[in-house]
Design a protein around this motif. Structure first.
Motif, PDB file in Angstrom:
ATOM      1  N   ALA A   5       8.261  16.595  16.780  1.00  0.00           N
ATOM      2  CA  ALA A   5       8.557  15.219  16.376  1.00  0.00           C
ATOM      3  C   ALA A   5       7.613  14.231  17.063  1.00  0.00           C
ATOM      4  O   ALA A   5       7.102  13.295  16.440  1.00  0.00           O
ATOM      5  CB  ALA A   5      10.005  14.877  16.695  1.00  0.00           C
ATOM      6  N   CYS A   6       7.366  14.433  18.346  1.00  0.00           N
ATOM      7  CA  CYS A   6       6.476  13.528  19.088  1.00  0.00           C
ATOM      8  C   CYS A   6       5.041  13.621  18.593  1.00  0.00           C
ATOM      9  O   CYS A   6       4.357  12.599  18.463  1.00  0.00           O
ATOM     10  CB  CYS A   6       6.547  13.849  20.580  1.00  0.00           C
ATOM     11  N   GLN A  10       2.911  10.592  16.964  1.00  0.00           N
ATOM     12  CA  GLN A  10       1.603  10.232  17.504  1.00  0.00           C
ATOM     13  C   GLN A  10       0.542  10.230  16.406  1.00  0.00           C
ATOM     14  O   GLN A  10      -0.276   9.320  16.321  1.00  0.00           O
ATOM     15  CB  GLN A  10       1.211  11.190  18.616  1.00  0.00           C
ATOM     16  N   ASP A  11       0.563  11.237  15.551  1.00  0.00           N
ATOM     17  CA  ASP A  11      -0.393  11.299  14.443  1.00  0.00           C
ATOM     18  C   ASP A  11      -0.196  10.133  13.475  1.00  0.00           C
ATOM     19  O   ASP A  11      -1.157   9.536  12.994  1.00  0.00           O
ATOM     20  CB  ASP A  11      -0.274  12.622  13.700  1.00  0.00           C
ATOM     21  N   ALA A  12       1.063   9.820  13.190  1.00  0.00           N
ATOM     22  CA  ALA A  12       1.354   8.717  12.262  1.00  0.00           C
ATOM     23  C   ALA A  12       0.886   7.386  12.832  1.00  0.00           C
ATOM     24  O   ALA A  12       0.264   6.582  12.128  1.00  0.00           O
ATOM     25  CB  ALA A  12       2.850   8.672  11.960  1.00  0.00           C
ATOM     26  N   GLU A  18      -5.212   2.657  13.344  1.00  0.00           N
ATOM     27  CA  GLU A  18      -6.674   2.714  13.441  1.00  0.00           C
ATOM     28  C   GLU A  18      -7.347   1.495  12.802  1.00  0.00           C
ATOM     29  O   GLU A  18      -8.240   0.893  13.415  1.00  0.00           O
ATOM     30  CB  GLU A  18      -7.199   4.005  12.825  1.00  0.00           C
ATOM     31  N   PRO A  19      -6.949   1.066  11.590  1.00  0.00           N
ATOM     32  CA  PRO A  19      -7.578  -0.142  11.015  1.00  0.00           C
ATOM     33  C   PRO A  19      -7.332  -1.392  11.861  1.00  0.00           C
ATOM     34  O   PRO A  19      -8.214  -2.252  11.975  1.00  0.00           O
ATOM     35  CB  PRO A  19      -6.919  -0.279   9.642  1.00  0.00           C
ATOM     36  N   VAL A  20      -6.170  -1.491  12.482  1.00  0.00           N
ATOM     37  CA  VAL A  20      -5.870  -2.642  13.330  1.00  0.00           C
ATOM     38  C   VAL A  20      -6.765  -2.625  14.571  1.00  0.00           C
ATOM     39  O   VAL A  20      -7.310  -3.656  14.968  1.00  0.00           O
ATOM     40  CB  VAL A  20      -4.374  -2.653  13.731  1.00  0.00           C
TER      41      VAL A  20
END
Length: 65
Positions: A5-6, A10-12, A18-20
């Motif tokens: 789950a962690c 983290q991947d999500a 990333e764009p921010v």
């Protein structure tokens, strides 16, 4: 199970933030420019209007981007 789950969270977060991070890299702390300090950022804004209220909403729309 918690590890899975962690790792998924983290991947999500990495993928969605990333764009921010890329956008924020263009601005310096305390900057008041709309177009970026270190690189060019394009900002879409409605056309200019004569009334003060319309100008307020135009600037607010740019800030929301």
């Amino acid at each position: 199970m918690w590890r899975l789950a962690c790792c998924a969270l983290q991947d999500a977060f990495s993928a969605t933030l990333e764009p921010v991070k890329n956008l924020l890299a263009c601005f310096r702390s305390g900057s008041d420019t709309f177009t970026g300090d270190a690189c060019e950022v394009k900002v879409a804004a409605p056309t200019h209007s004569a009334s003060a209220e319309a100008e307020y909403w135009r600037i607010r729309a740019m800030a929301q981007q």
